[in-house]
Design a protein around this motif. Structure first.
Motif, PDB file in Angstrom:
ATOM      1  N   PHE A   1       8.434   8.581  -4.075  1.00 43.93           N
ATOM      2  CA  PHE A   1       8.630   9.958  -4.493  1.00 43.93           C
ATOM      3  C   PHE A   1       8.848  10.812  -3.254  1.00 43.93           C
ATOM      4  CE2 PHE A   1       6.958  14.225  -5.353  1.00 43.93           C
ATOM      5  CZ  PHE A   1       7.669  14.547  -6.499  1.00 43.93           C
ATOM      6  N   ALA A   2       9.537  11.934  -3.423  1.00 46.81           N
ATOM      7  CA  ALA A   2       9.702  12.897  -2.331  1.00 46.81           C
ATOM      8  C   ALA A   2       9.997  14.259  -2.927  1.00 46.81           C
ATOM      9  CB  ALA A   2      10.827  12.478  -1.387  1.00 46.81           C
ATOM     10  N   GLY A   3       9.698  15.281  -2.161  1.00 46.04           N
ATOM     11  CA  GLY A   3      10.022  16.633  -2.594  1.00 46.04           C
ATOM     12  C   GLY A   3       9.794  17.631  -1.481  1.00 46.04           C
TER      13      GLY A   3
ATOM     14  N   ALA B   1       5.546  21.428   4.391  1.00 44.54           N
ATOM     15  CA  ALA B   1       6.889  21.834   3.957  1.00 44.54           C
ATOM     16  C   ALA B   1       7.484  20.871   2.936  1.00 44.54           C
ATOM     17  CB  ALA B   1       7.809  21.942   5.167  1.00 44.54           C
ATOM     18  N   GLY B   2       6.971  19.656   2.902  1.00 40.76           N
ATOM     19  CA  GLY B   2       7.482  18.662   1.977  1.00 40.76           C
ATOM     20  C   GLY B   2       6.654  17.400   2.059  1.00 40.76           C
ATOM     21  N   LEU B   3       7.015  16.454   1.238  1.00 40.20           N
ATOM     22  CA  LEU B   3       6.241  15.210   1.207  1.00 40.20           C
ATOM     23  C   LEU B   3       7.107  14.040   0.754  1.00 40.20           C
ATOM     24  CD1 LEU B   3       5.267  14.343  -2.019  1.00 40.20           C
ATOM     25  CD2 LEU B   3       4.541  16.719  -1.759  1.00 40.20           C
ATOM     26  N   TRP B   4       6.660  12.880   1.162  1.00 42.47           N
ATOM     27  CA  TRP B   4       7.160  11.619   0.620  1.00 42.47           C
ATOM     28  C   TRP B   4       5.953  10.814   0.190  1.00 42.47           C
ATOM     29  CZ3 TRP B   4       9.918  12.579   5.443  1.00 42.47           C
ATOM     30  CH2 TRP B   4      11.316  12.583   5.346  1.00 42.47           C
ATOM     31  N   VAL B   5       6.148   9.926  -0.736  1.00 38.11           N
ATOM     32  CA  VAL B   5       5.203   8.846  -1.008  1.00 38.11           C
ATOM     33  C   VAL B   5       5.996   7.566  -0.819  1.00 38.11           C
ATOM     34  CG1 VAL B   5       3.692   7.738  -2.690  1.00 38.11           C
ATOM     35  CG2 VAL B   5       3.847  10.245  -2.619  1.00 38.11           C
ATOM     36  N   TRP B   6       5.524   6.727   0.080  1.00 36.23           N
ATOM     37  CA  TRP B   6       6.209   5.469   0.396  1.00 36.23           C
ATOM     38  C   TRP B   6       5.336   4.283   0.013  1.00 36.23           C
ATOM     39  CZ3 TRP B   6       7.222   6.975   6.185  1.00 36.23           C
ATOM     40  CH2 TRP B   6       8.248   7.926   6.249  1.00 36.23           C
TER      41      TRP B   6
ATOM     42  N   MET C   1       0.842  -1.171   0.000  1.00 36.12           N
ATOM     43  CA  MET C   1       0.000   0.000   0.000  1.00 36.12           C
ATOM     44  C   MET C   1       0.887   1.233   0.000  1.00 36.12           C
ATOM     45  SD  MET C   1      -2.999   1.066   2.634  1.00 36.12           S
ATOM     46  CE  MET C   1      -4.408   1.184   1.575  1.00 36.12           C
ATOM     47  N   GLN C   2       0.399   2.283  -0.645  1.00 37.19           N
ATOM     48  CA  GLN C   2       1.163   3.525  -0.670  1.00 37.19           C
ATOM     49  C   GLN C   2       0.630   4.499   0.374  1.00 37.19           C
ATOM     50  OE1 GLN C   2       1.267   4.888  -4.764  1.00 37.19           O
ATOM     51  NE2 GLN C   2       3.133   3.719  -5.114  1.00 37.19           N
ATOM     52  N   TYR C   3       1.569   5.270   0.932  1.00 34.98           N
ATOM     53  CA  TYR C   3       1.241   6.251   1.965  1.00 34.98           C
ATOM     54  C   TYR C   3       1.785   7.608   1.564  1.00 34.98           C
ATOM     55  CZ  TYR C   3       0.154   2.202   4.788  1.00 34.98           C
ATOM     56  OH  TYR C   3      -0.404   1.037   5.258  1.00 34.98           O
ATOM     57  N   PHE C   4       0.978   8.626   1.810  1.00 37.45           N
ATOM     58  CA  PHE C   4       1.381  10.017   1.603  1.00 37.45           C
ATOM     59  C   PHE C   4       1.900  10.516   2.943  1.00 37.45           C
ATOM     60  CE2 PHE C   4       0.807  14.573   1.399  1.00 37.45           C
ATOM     61  CZ  PHE C   4       1.156  14.885   0.099  1.00 37.45           C
TER      62      PHE C   4
END
Length: 107
Positions: A38-40, A73-78, A1-4
């Motif tokens: 993804f991350a930013g 301030a930022g994000l990852w998708v794991w 599963m993906q998490y924000f």
């Protein structure tokens, strides 16, 4: 599963800026272990523009959609096998980047 994964900052008590080497090492481990999608990092909320085109004409507003002391301030998708793994990674992420973290599964 993906998490924000939301990285939450607070202008009255921002996280320290000298965390980049630790964040890079954490990101490299996420990639090596297969969690990274993804991350930013995001610019200051003052750089945001909100567009609402639900009516007759689009309405464009400068600034974030909501005024708040805290902001994204930022994000990852794991990609993680379950919420427990995502929460354990988020605890590490919070320590590494010196900021609050919100974990939210994709629907």
């Amino acid at each position: 599963m993906q998490y924000f994964i939301s990285v939450i900052d607070d202008k009255s008590n921002p996280g320290s800026l000298d965390k980049r080497p630790g964040i890079s090492a954490f990101n490299e481990r996420l990639i090596a272990d297969g969690y990274w999608v993804f991350a930013g990092g995001l610019a200051d909320p003052d750089a945001a523009t909100v567009i609402d085109n639900r009516g007759e004409e689009p309405v464009i507003s400068d600034g974030p959609f909501v005024e708040s002391k805290e902001y994204l301030a930022g994000l990852w998708v794991w990609e993680a096998p379950d919420l427990d793994v995502a929460l354990a990674l988020a605890a590490e992420a919070s320590k590494v980047c010196d900021r609050k973290i919100e974990v939210r599964p994709f629907a």
